[in-house]
Design a protein around this motif. Structure first.
Motif, mmCIF file in Angstrom:
data_model
loop_
_atom_site.group_PDB
_atom_site.id
_atom_site.type_symbol
_atom_site.label_atom_id
_atom_site.label_comp_id
_atom_site.label_asym_id
_atom_site.label_seq_id
_atom_site.Cartn_x
_atom_site.Cartn_y
_atom_site.Cartn_z
ATOM 1 N N PHE A 117 45.626 48.964 48.875
ATOM 2 C CA PHE A 117 45.817 48.780 47.295
ATOM 3 C C PHE A 117 44.740 49.015 46.508
ATOM 4 O O PHE A 117 43.407 48.622 47.020
ATOM 5 N N GLY A 118 44.643 49.609 45.395
ATOM 6 C CA GLY A 118 43.512 50.026 44.582
ATOM 7 C C GLY A 118 43.749 49.654 43.160
ATOM 8 O O GLY A 118 44.722 50.091 42.647
ATOM 9 N N GLN A 119 42.749 49.244 42.439
ATOM 10 C CA GLN A 119 42.654 49.165 40.916
ATOM 11 C C GLN A 119 41.443 49.690 40.405
ATOM 12 O O GLN A 119 40.192 49.656 41.103
ATOM 13 N N LEU A 120 41.208 50.024 39.202
ATOM 14 C CA LEU A 120 40.215 50.457 38.598
ATOM 15 C C LEU A 120 39.138 49.377 38.234
ATOM 16 O O LEU A 120 39.543 48.306 38.183
ATOM 17 N N LEU A 121 37.845 49.559 38.166
ATOM 18 C CA LEU A 121 36.801 48.472 37.925
ATOM 19 C C LEU A 121 37.038 48.514 36.371
ATOM 20 O O LEU A 121 37.270 49.142 35.534
ATOM 21 N N GLY A 122 36.898 47.048 36.107
ATOM 22 C CA GLY A 122 37.257 46.667 34.510
ATOM 23 C C GLY A 122 38.647 46.542 34.090
ATOM 24 O O GLY A 122 38.966 46.187 33.072
ATOM 25 N N MET A 123 39.609 46.600 35.339
ATOM 26 C CA MET A 123 40.844 46.619 35.052
ATOM 27 C C MET A 123 41.745 45.804 36.067
ATOM 28 O O MET A 123 41.374 45.849 37.132
ATOM 29 N N ALA A 124 42.746 44.816 35.778
ATOM 30 C CA ALA A 124 43.613 44.444 36.636
ATOM 31 C C ALA A 124 43.041 43.370 37.653
ATOM 32 O O ALA A 124 43.171 43.246 38.876
ATOM 33 N N ASP A 125 41.891 42.838 37.512
ATOM 34 C CA ASP A 125 41.223 41.903 38.453
ATOM 35 C C ASP A 125 42.154 40.891 38.959
ATOM 36 O O ASP A 125 41.972 40.364 40.019
ATOM 37 N N GLU A 126 42.898 40.327 37.987
ATOM 38 C CA GLU A 126 43.959 39.399 38.588
ATOM 39 C C GLU A 126 44.786 39.694 39.728
ATOM 40 O O GLU A 126 45.104 38.925 40.525
ATOM 41 N N LEU A 127 45.265 41.159 39.638
ATOM 42 C CA LEU A 127 46.231 41.725 40.521
ATOM 43 C C LEU A 127 45.244 41.977 41.751
ATOM 44 O O LEU A 127 45.647 41.776 42.920
ATOM 45 N N SER A 128 43.981 42.431 41.776
ATOM 46 C CA SER A 128 43.289 42.745 43.011
ATOM 47 C C SER A 128 42.927 41.563 43.693
ATOM 48 O O SER A 128 43.060 41.205 44.918
ATOM 49 N N VAL A 129 42.618 40.350 43.134
ATOM 50 C CA VAL A 129 42.380 39.125 43.823
ATOM 51 C C VAL A 129 43.413 38.503 44.135
ATOM 52 O O VAL A 129 43.483 38.028 45.328
ATOM 53 N N ALA A 130 44.727 38.562 43.475
ATOM 54 C CA ALA A 130 45.725 38.107 44.222
ATOM 55 C C ALA A 130 46.363 38.885 45.439
ATOM 56 O O ALA A 130 46.811 38.058 46.330
ATOM 57 N N LEU A 131 46.125 40.124 45.585
ATOM 58 C CA LEU A 131 46.416 40.873 46.862
ATOM 59 C C LEU A 131 45.416 40.315 47.973
ATOM 60 O O LEU A 131 45.847 40.383 48.796
ATOM 61 N N ALA A 132 44.348 40.426 47.475
ATOM 62 C CA ALA A 132 43.224 40.142 48.440
ATOM 63 C C ALA A 132 43.431 38.918 48.986
ATOM 64 O O ALA A 132 43.501 38.574 50.225
ATOM 65 N N LYS A 133 43.751 37.899 48.234
ATOM 66 C CA LYS A 133 43.903 36.465 48.729
ATOM 67 C C LYS A 133 45.284 36.279 49.864
ATOM 68 O O LYS A 133 45.298 35.605 50.593
ATOM 69 N N LYS A 134 46.277 37.326 49.715
ATOM 70 C CA LYS A 134 47.313 37.397 50.742
ATOM 71 C C LYS A 134 46.933 38.170 51.905
ATOM 72 O O LYS A 134 47.717 38.395 52.463
ATOM 73 N N GLY A 135 45.741 38.676 51.992
ATOM 74 C CA GLY A 135 45.385 39.443 53.165
ATOM 75 C C GLY A 135 45.482 40.770 53.141
ATOM 76 O O GLY A 135 45.287 41.673 53.990
ATOM 77 N N PHE A 136 45.998 41.224 51.928
ATOM 78 C CA PHE A 136 46.069 42.852 51.784
ATOM 79 C C PHE A 136 44.710 43.502 51.634
ATOM 80 O O PHE A 136 43.850 43.057 51.004
ATOM 81 N N LYS A 137 44.512 44.832 52.024
ATOM 82 C CA LYS A 137 43.266 45.404 52.031
ATOM 83 C C LYS A 137 43.332 46.068 50.551
ATOM 84 O O LYS A 137 44.074 47.025 50.324
#
Length: 491
Positions: free
Chosen positions: A356-376
Motif C-alpha cells: 500500500f502507498g500514500q504520498l508524503l504529506g497526505m493521509a498519514d492516518e491511513l498509512s499508520v493504520a495499515l502498518a499497524k495491521k501488518g500491511f506493507k
C-alpha cells in the motif's frame, strides 16, 4: 477493519510553525478555486515554499529519511522518487537526461541502504530520461500503425516503431538503455522500480517501454544474481481512465503469455486536470460540432469505483501468482475493501506481494493504520529542488481536497497543544518556538478562511526571519471575528 490510530507520536516533535504551515497548506488546497489556479498560486513565493516543505522530502534523497523518521517508527516505509519530469516541450538535453539517470541510481542505492525486512522501492519518470515530445511522437506512430484499435487495446510493437525516424528510434533506444541500467541496479540492490505515470497521450510509448522491461526483469530467474525477489519493474495504472480495467486485463493476459509477472501500481490518477484541459483544447480546435468522447471518468465517485474494481482484479491475480501490486490510495474505504479482499483470498499482509502507498504529506492516518495491521505500507517521498518539483506541487494542490481527515488531525493536534495541555508544558513549547505563532493557533483552531489569512501573514513574517511579538494591544480581529492577526506581521 482498519482502526483510526492515535497519531500523537507523529506530531509530538513537530514545531508549532510546521503544524501551522501544514494546516495552512491543507486549508488553502481545500478551496474549490485552487484546482484551476494552482500554477498561478505557485508563482507566490510563500505558497511555493509552504507547499514544497509540506509535500516534498527536500532537495536530496538523504533528506527523505530525516523527514520519514517518525513514520518509520510506526512501520511505514519510503519510496524515493526524484521529482524531475518533463524538462521542456521543445528543447531536448541528452546531457540532462544522463544526469537525471545518475540521480535516480543514487536514490536506488539510498533505498537499498535502508532496506529492512520488506523490500524497498524507488520511482523513475520516463519523461526525465527522454523527452516527452519523443514519447509523444512514438505514441502517434503506434496509433497510426494500429488505427483500427482503441486506446485500451493498443499493443505497441517494434514494427509500429518503424514509422519513427531513425533519429527518434535511436533516442528511444537510448532511453531504454538508461532504464535497463536503473532496473539492473535495482535488481542487484534489492529494490523494486516503479515507472511513474504519464499523461494518456503518451501511454502507447509508455506501455511499450514498460513491457520491454518487464519481459526482461520480471520473469523467473531474471534476478538470480541480485537481491530483489520477484518482479523488479512495476508499471502504473490510473483508475480515472475509463479503460483502466480493460488495460489491466490485456496486460495480465500478455504477461501470462510471455511468462513474466505483471508488476502493477494502481492509483486514482495524477493528471486529471491536465487531461481535462487537453481535451477542452482539442475540442476547441476541432471543426466538428459533435461532442468529443472523454476517456476520463467524469466524477470522483466513479474514479473510486474504478479503482476498487481494478484492485479486486489485481488481488485475484496476486492470488493466482500472476502479479505483484502496489495499491496507491488515500481513500479509507478503498483500503478497507482491499484489506477485506486479501483476507477472503488468504493473502498474508506480511508475506504476499501486496503493498500500500500514500504520498508524503497526505493521509498519514491511513498509512499508520495499515502498518499497524501488518500491511506493507510506504510513503512516496519526492525530492529535488523547488523549480524541479513545481509540476508535482501543482498536482498536489489539485487533489488535496480529498484529504479532509489529515486536515482535521492537524487541527486537533494544535488544539491539544494550545488548549488542553497543562499550562507549564504549553508555556515551554511556546518559549521554544514562537509566542506569536502559538497565540495564533490558540485563537483560531477552526481552520476557516479568515484563519488561513491570519496564518499566511505569520508565515510571511516567519519566512522573512522576523521575531514576532504579540500582545492583546497588537491583535486586531479580522472581518468575521474568527481569527486575529498581528498587525505588524502583515506584508
Amino acid at each position: 477493519m482498519l482502526d483510526h490510530p492515535d497519531l500523537h507520536p507523529l506530531f509530538q516533535h513537530t514545531p508549532y510553525e510546521e503544524l501551522l504551515r501544514d494546516l495552512t497548506v491543507l486549508n488553502i488546497c481545500s478551496f474549490p478555486s485552487v484546482a484551476s489556479n494552482a500554477e498561478g498560486l505557485l508563482q507566490l513565493q510563500w505558497v511555493r515554499e509552504a507547499l514544497y516543505r509540506h509535500f516534498s522530502a527536500g532537495p536530496t534523497s538523504e533528506d527523505a529519511w530525516a523527514r520519514m523518521l517518525a513514520l518509520r517508527s510506526e512501520g511505514v516505509g519510503a519510496i524515493l522518487a526524484y521529482g524531475c519530469q518533463v524538462l521542456s516541450s521543445t528543447e531536448e538535453s541528452e546531457q540532462q537526461y544522463e544526469e537525471n539517470a545518475r540521480v535516480m541510481v543514487n536514490s536506488i542505492d539510498e533505498a537499498a541502504s535502508f532496506a529492512r525486512q520488506q523490500q524497498e522501492f524507488a520511482t523513475v519518470k520516463l519523461s526525465a530520461l527522454g523527452s516527452a515530445s519523443l514519447l509523444g511522437r512514438a505514441s502517434q506512430a503506434m496509433r497510426a500503425a494500429a488505427a483500427d484499435a482503441s486506446m485500451a487495446d493498443d499493443a505497441p510493437t517494434v514494427q509500429q516503431l518503424l514509422l519513427l525516424s531513425k533519429q527518434d528510434q535511436a533516442a528511444l533506444d537510448t532511453m531504454l538503455t538508461r532504464l535497463r541500467w536503473l532496473a539492473q541496479r535495482a535488481a542487484l540492490q534489492g529494490v523494486k522500480l516503479i515507472l511513474d505515470a504519464e499523461v494518456s497521450s503518451l501511454r502507447p510509448a509508455y506501455d511499450y517501454v514498460v513491457r520491454r522491461l518487464m519481459q526482461e526483469f520480471n520473469r523467473p530467474g531474471a534476478t538470480a544474481h541480485g537481491l530483489t525477489s520477484g518482479a523488479v519493474v512495476y508499471g502504473t495504472y490510473q483508475a480515472y481512465m475509463r479503460n483502466a480495467r480493460s488495460c489491466l486485463f490485456a496486460d495480465l493476459a500478455q504477461a501470462e503469455q510471455g511468462g513474466y509477472t505483471l508488476g502493477a501500481k494502481l492509483v486514482a490518477g495524477a493528471y486529471m486536470f491536465e487531461e481535462a484541459r487537453m481535451l477542452e483544447e482539442a475540442a476547441a480546435a476541432s471543426s466538428s460540432p459533435a461532442k468529443r468522447y472523454s476517456p476520463l471518468w467524469p466524477s470522483h465517485s466513479q474514479t473510486v469505483a474504478s479503482f476498487n474494481e481494478c484492485a479486486q482484479l489485481l488481488l485475484g491475480s496476486v492470488k493466482d501468482g500472476c502479479a505483484e501490486v502496489m495499491l496507491g490510495t488515500h481513500n479509507y474505504e478503498s483500503a478497507e475493501r482491499a484489506v477485506a479482499t486479501m483476507s477472503r483470498l488468504g493473502l498474508s499482509p506480511s508475506e504476499s506481494p501486496v503493498h500500500f502507498g500514500q504520498l508524503l504529506g497526505m493521509a498519514d492516518e491511513l498509512s499508520v493504520a495499515l502498518a499497524k495491521k501488518g500491511f506493507k505500507t510506504y510513503k512516496n517521498c519526492p525530492y529535488g529542488n523547488v523549480v524541479t518539483m513545481l509540476p508535482y506541487l501543482a498536482r498536489r494542490m489539485q487533489e488535496t481536497k480529498h484529504t479532509e481527515q489529515t486536515l482535521q488531525l492537524v487541527q486537533e493536534e494544535l488544539y491539544r497543544r494550545t488548549v488542553l495541555q497543562p499550562a507549564e508544558e504549553a508555556a515551554a513549547r511556546v518559549s521554544a518556538h514562537n509566542e506569536a505563532v502559538a497565540a495564533m493557533a490558540s485563537r483560531a483552531v477552526g481552520g476557516n478562511q479568515e484563519y488561513c489569512q491570519a496564518v499566511s501573514a505569520v508565515l510571511l513574517a516567519v519566512a522573512a526571519g522576523d521575531n514576532l511579538q504579540m500582545d492583546e494591544s497588537d491583535a486586531e480581529p479580522l472581518d468575521g471575528g474568527g481569527a486575529t492577526v498581528c498587525a505588524s506581521a502583515v506584508m
